[in-house]
Design an enzyme around this catalytic site. Structure first.
Site, PDB file in Angstrom:
ATOM      1  N   SER A   1       4.228  -6.388   2.863  1.00 59.71           N
ATOM      2  CA  SER A   1       2.865  -6.384   3.409  1.00 59.71           C
ATOM      3  C   SER A   1       1.885  -6.999   2.401  1.00 59.71           C
ATOM      4  CB  SER A   1       2.481  -4.948   3.808  1.00 59.71           C
ATOM      5  OG  SER A   1       1.254  -4.916   4.490  1.00 59.71           O
ATOM      6  N   LEU A   2       0.984  -6.192   1.845  1.00 59.62           N
ATOM      7  CA  LEU A   2       0.063  -6.669   0.805  1.00 59.62           C
ATOM      8  C   LEU A   2       0.804  -7.385  -0.321  1.00 59.62           C
ATOM      9  CD1 LEU A   2      -2.486  -6.477  -1.174  1.00 59.62           C
ATOM     10  CD2 LEU A   2      -1.496  -4.288  -1.835  1.00 59.62           C
TER      11      LEU A   2
ATOM     12  N   HIS B   1      -0.268  -3.724  11.016  1.00 54.27           N
ATOM     13  CA  HIS B   1       0.829  -4.536  11.566  1.00 54.27           C
ATOM     14  C   HIS B   1       1.060  -4.258  13.057  1.00 54.27           C
ATOM     15  CE1 HIS B   1       1.628  -6.083   7.613  1.00 54.27           C
ATOM     16  NE2 HIS B   1       1.603  -4.851   7.151  1.00 54.27           N
TER      17      HIS B   1
ATOM     18  N   ARG C   1      -8.969  -9.192   3.034  1.00 52.73           N
ATOM     19  CA  ARG C   1      -7.981  -8.555   3.915  1.00 52.73           C
ATOM     20  C   ARG C   1      -8.230  -7.053   4.013  1.00 52.73           C
ATOM     21  NH1 ARG C   1      -2.707  -6.156   3.224  1.00 52.73           N
ATOM     22  NH2 ARG C   1      -1.160  -6.891   4.767  1.00 52.73           N
TER      23      ARG C   1
ATOM     24  N   GLN D   1       1.015 -12.160   9.802  1.00 54.26           N
ATOM     25  CA  GLN D   1       1.482 -10.903   9.205  1.00 54.26           C
ATOM     26  C   GLN D   1       0.604  -9.704   9.582  1.00 54.26           C
ATOM     27  OE1 GLN D   1       0.349  -9.030   5.778  1.00 54.26           O
ATOM     28  NE2 GLN D   1       2.077  -9.730   4.545  1.00 54.26           N
TER      29      GLN D   1
ATOM     30  N   GLN E   1       0.835  -1.204   0.000  1.00 54.87           N
ATOM     31  CA  GLN E   1       0.000   0.000   0.000  1.00 54.87           C
ATOM     32  C   GLN E   1       0.871   1.257   0.000  1.00 54.87           C
ATOM     33  OE1 GLN E   1      -3.247  -0.858   2.510  1.00 54.87           O
ATOM     34  NE2 GLN E   1      -4.178   1.142   2.385  1.00 54.87           N
TER      35      GLN E   1
END
Length: 294
Positions: free
Chosen positions: A88-89, A195, A113, A244, A9
């Site tokens: 991340s993503l 996170h 998600r 995660q 992101q």
């Protein structure tokens, strides 16, 4: 060894993916399939929406995923990874590109998600801040001294760590971090504390979806965010994907491990070139490039 890395992101921009859609029939088919799966025309927002529309988590995450995955698929034999990682993503994009997840399942998980994270953000106002010019240990120590929830969230590169937590906690941490010598401790314009333990409700919601999704062994190891280590076992990959959401993205450590394991070049797959910059901060001599379609 060729390493391929997938952004998260923040890499989005209006117009992303339009060249793929216009020039490649296979890309067009996948974009249209995505519109159907998502139940709205994400291509309209990606190609000609506003920055504000594109910034919504439920749009941003699938948009970046689609740009990365479709780019890898259109590249065909030119996309030949020997190791992959995603920020991340981007970990979901990496898994689809490396054959562990189908396009449809990957997109459904990313949409789930994004929605789960959006809901978690609405449950409790929270935020993140970028800390520049301090070592990781000092930042970790300051986070532990704040009574509110504040944790390291993104270990992006040496001297750049993003922290995540409650609004009051982040404000207090920023104050203490500046006193400790940070060049900057800047609150980010994000919807919530990604996170961090404040994403627990999203983790619970997504766990069910991940457990029930078919994940195969990828064609090469994937270095996962939670501990920066390489994995090929589907059950371990699932476990790490679930962890995660509330755990830190250990990007600095990921790049270091990939280099130690023989990475000679890092090719970024998707919008922007943020990850290439982070790789260079870890090792100035590392070869970096963007995946481009001939």
């Amino acid at each position: 060894m060729k390493a391929y890395i997938f952004p998260g992101q923040g890499a989005q921009f209006v117009g992303m993916g339009k060249d793929l859609y216009d020039q490649h029939e296979s890309a067009r088919e996948l974009f249209e399939q995505a519109n159907t799966i998502l139940g709205f025309r994400i291509t309209d927002i990606m190609f000609s929406g506003t920055d504000e529309d594109l910034k919504q988590t439920k749009v941003t995450q699938p948009a970046i995923f689609l740009h990365s995955v479709i780019l890898a698929k259109v590249a065909g034999n030119d996309f030949a990874p020997e190791m992959v990682a995603g920020h991340s993503l981007g970990e979901f994009s990496a898994l689809v590109a490396a054959g562990a997840l189908s396009f449809e399942d990957g997109l459904k998980l990313v949409a789930a998600r994004a929605n789960a994270m959006q809901k978690a953000c609405e449950l409790q106002p929270s935020t993140m801040a970028a800390v520049l010019g301090l070592d990781d240990f000092t930042v970790e120590d300051v986070c532990q001294r704040v009574s509110d929830v504040v944790v390291p969230a993104n270990y992006n590169c040496p001297g750049q760590l993003v922290i995540s937590g409650t609004i009051a906690g982040i404000d207090k941490a920023c104050e203490l971090l500046k006193e400790a010598g940070a060049k900057r401790a800047l609150v980010l314009n994000v919807g919530g504390a990604f996170h961090s333990p404040l994403m627990e409700s999203a983790r619970v919601e997504l766990e069910h979806a991940i457990v029930n999704t078919d994940i195969k062994a990828p064609v090469c190891p994937i270095y996962q965010n939670i501990d920066a280590k390489p994995y090929t076992d589907p059950e371990q990959i699932k476990h790490n994907l679930i962890a995660q959401l509330t755990g830190a993205v250990r990007w600095t450590q990921t790049v270091m491990h990939m280099l130690e394991d023989g990475a000679t070049s890092f090719t970024e797959v998707g919008p922007g070139n943020v990850l290439q910059g982070l790789v260079k901060k870890v090792d100035r001599a590392a070869q970096t490039a963007s995946l481009s379609i001939q």
